[in-house]
Design an enzyme around this catalytic site. Structure first.
Site, PDB file in Angstrom:
ATOM      1  N   GLU A 320     -41.014  29.672  15.378  1.00 40.60           N
ATOM      2  CA  GLU A 320     -41.769  30.857  14.985  1.00 40.60           C
ATOM      3  C   GLU A 320     -42.464  30.599  13.644  1.00 40.60           C
ATOM      4  OE1 GLU A 320     -40.829  35.570  13.959  1.00 40.60           O
ATOM      5  OE2 GLU A 320     -39.243  34.064  13.818  1.00 40.60           O
ATOM      6  N   HIS A 321     -41.696  30.148  12.658  1.00 42.94           N
ATOM      7  CA  HIS A 321     -42.231  29.803  11.342  1.00 42.94           C
ATOM      8  C   HIS A 321     -42.032  28.308  11.116  1.00 42.94           C
ATOM      9  CE1 HIS A 321     -40.735  34.045  10.860  1.00 42.94           C
ATOM     10  NE2 HIS A 321     -41.949  34.191  10.375  1.00 42.94           N
ATOM     11  N   HIS A 413     -70.932  36.819  51.557  1.00 43.41           N
ATOM     12  CA  HIS A 413     -71.276  36.406  50.203  1.00 43.41           C
ATOM     13  C   HIS A 413     -72.606  35.646  50.210  1.00 43.41           C
ATOM     14  CE1 HIS A 413     -67.216  37.530  49.147  1.00 43.41           C
ATOM     15  NE2 HIS A 413     -67.361  37.100  47.897  1.00 43.41           N
TER      16      HIS A 413
END
Length: 455
Positions: A320-321, A413
């Site tokens: 995280e850090h 299409h």
């Protein structure tokens, strides 16, 4: 703390380090029951759960009217600190605002536009500590993004922390509810008599909050499933062991399940960090919590045989850090792509980012930094691609589109493109309604397609 060697880690030790989880499964059933109660009983469930879980008798669930008063009542120094942090967070996140754009690609006018969500719910944790900083981190990016209605849910108390309420006022939220835990997530997701349902729920919390976010995901959007706080420090022989240790202890302070790790290729540094950690932990207000986190198998000081091995360790950990206290920190960061937020050099403590640098501290944990980033303005935006084609540009694409459509068996299409050049948008009659067909006309071609389909 003891120093462990990276190359001697066994399977169980590696699993504790690299297979971290948020503890969600252990409480998933309880969280699901709470979510179901709130969904079916609304405000009644919120009041009963506040009594059962928080030990608080809740009168008014909506406490929006308290925030302005709290802002005026807190001391001037704290108010100034909130304002300063908020200004930095706002400035950083304003730089993230994308601009709508269009560009001409040989007659294809293509672009992208960005619009904010309409309603967002921000969870602001309470419990063993109050987190006004999380209010700023959750609310300000949403406001900057232009979200029309931002609601905050925070756990009930006999008196909700006035600093948290003041932070809500500064951040610019529109509504505040005293409800916590899984029940807060459920209320924001599905609505009650008092609380309006939102489009997205963000913000960190304990495992019940995270489990509830996992439960409601799909019915409402969430940011991500965040677990306990983490830090990994990469250090070399030039690092100050005392500063490395201070960063480890600071993150351990968050809770007993926090994970705090340092890895270095220098044996003297490793031993000095381990010793300094004990020194920094001694006498802290939350020493018991800190030591519980330090004693976890997912925490420790690790000695690598080389800096490349330390870098591989950090990348596998995906923290995280990420703090890099080493020579040429930028070069090391380039080799560690998986981190929620990076802090380079001895004067960039993680705590500065937790509060006031301007970056966001709501970040992915448990290795999720490998696939996602933290909270940002992007979290609160939706994007739409836009296109306008000239006749010539569509003509240039005609064969490409129709060939691919035919290859996928989607004849209508292909016809939707052909019709724009052959003057027959209905697809009925006329020899020119089908590309490459014979002279039998559209109706016969349809029959032929049906016959082929039956084979």
């Amino acid at each position: 703390m003891n120093v462990r060697r990276v190359d001697e880690l066994g399977p169980d030790e590696r699993a504790a380090l690299f297979d971290r989880d948020a503890g969600v499964e252990a409480v998933r059933d309880d969280a699901r029951e709470i979510v179901d109660r709130v969904r079916s009983e609304g405000d009644v469930a919120l009041r009963n759960l506040s009594r059962e879980i928080d030990g608080v008798e809740v009168g008014n669930i909506d406490v929006t009217d308290r925030v302005e008063r709290a802002y005026e009542e807190i001391d001037a120094e704290t108010r100034a600190a909130i304002e300063d942090a908020a200004a930095n967070i706002r400035e950083f996140h304003e730089r993230q605002l994308p601009e709508d754009w269009t560009e001409d690609f040989d007659g294809r006018e293509l672009g992208r536009r960005f619009r904010p969500l309409d309603t967002v719910g921000v969870y602001a944790p309470g419990g063993t500590a109050a987190y006004p900083s999380s209010v700023l981190m959750g609310v300000i990016p949403a406001v900057v993004a232009g979200v029309e209605h931002v609601a905050v849910a925070t756990p009930p108390a006999e008196e909700i922390n006035p600093v948290t309420l003041a932070a809500i006022e500064v951040a610019g939220a529109d509504a505040v509810y005293q409800v916590g835990g899984a029940q807060a997530v459920a209320a924001l997701a599905y609505g009650t008599e008092t609380i309006n349902a939102v489009q997205k729920v963000v913000g960190p919390g304990n495992q019940w909050v995270t489990a509830a976010k996992a439960e409601v995901r799909g019915d409402v959007e969430i940011d991500f499933l965040a677990g306990p706080s983490e830090v990994l420090v990469v250090a070399d022989g030039t690092a100050d062991p005392s500063l490395v240790a201070a960063d480890l202890v600071a993150q351990a302070e968050h809770g007993e399940t926090s994970s705090v790790v340092a890895v270095t290729d220098d044996e003297d540094t490793a031993e000095a960090v381990a010793a300094a950690v004990d020194d920094h932990a001694a006498g802290r207000d939350r020493e018991a919590t800190i030591r519980a986190a330090l004693d976890r198998d997912a925490s420790g000081v690790f000695l690598a045989r080389s800096m490349p091995e330390a870098v591989l360790f950090a990348e596998e950990y995906a923290p995280e850090h990420l703090s890099i206290q080493a020579d040429d920190a930028e070069a090391l960061l380039d080799r560690i792509p998986s981190a929620g937020s990076a802090f380079l050099g001895p004067y960039s403590p993680v705590a500065a980012g937790d509060y006031a640098t301007g970056t966001n501290h709501v970040l992915p944990t448990n290795g999720k930094a490998r696939v996602t980033g933290g909270l940002s303005v992007d979290t609160f935006l939706r994007s739409t691609t836009v296109q306008r084609l000239s006749e010539d540009a569509l003509g240039d694409l005609r064969d490409t589109v129709t060939t691919l459509a035919d290859a996928e068996g989607l004849e209508a299409h292909a016809h939707s493109v052909d019709a724009r050049f052959e003057g027959d948008a209905s697809g009925e009659g006329g020899d020119d309604t089908c590309r490459g067909g014979d002279d039998t006309g559209g109706a016969d071609d349809t029959a032929t397609d049906a016959e082929q389909s039956d084979e």
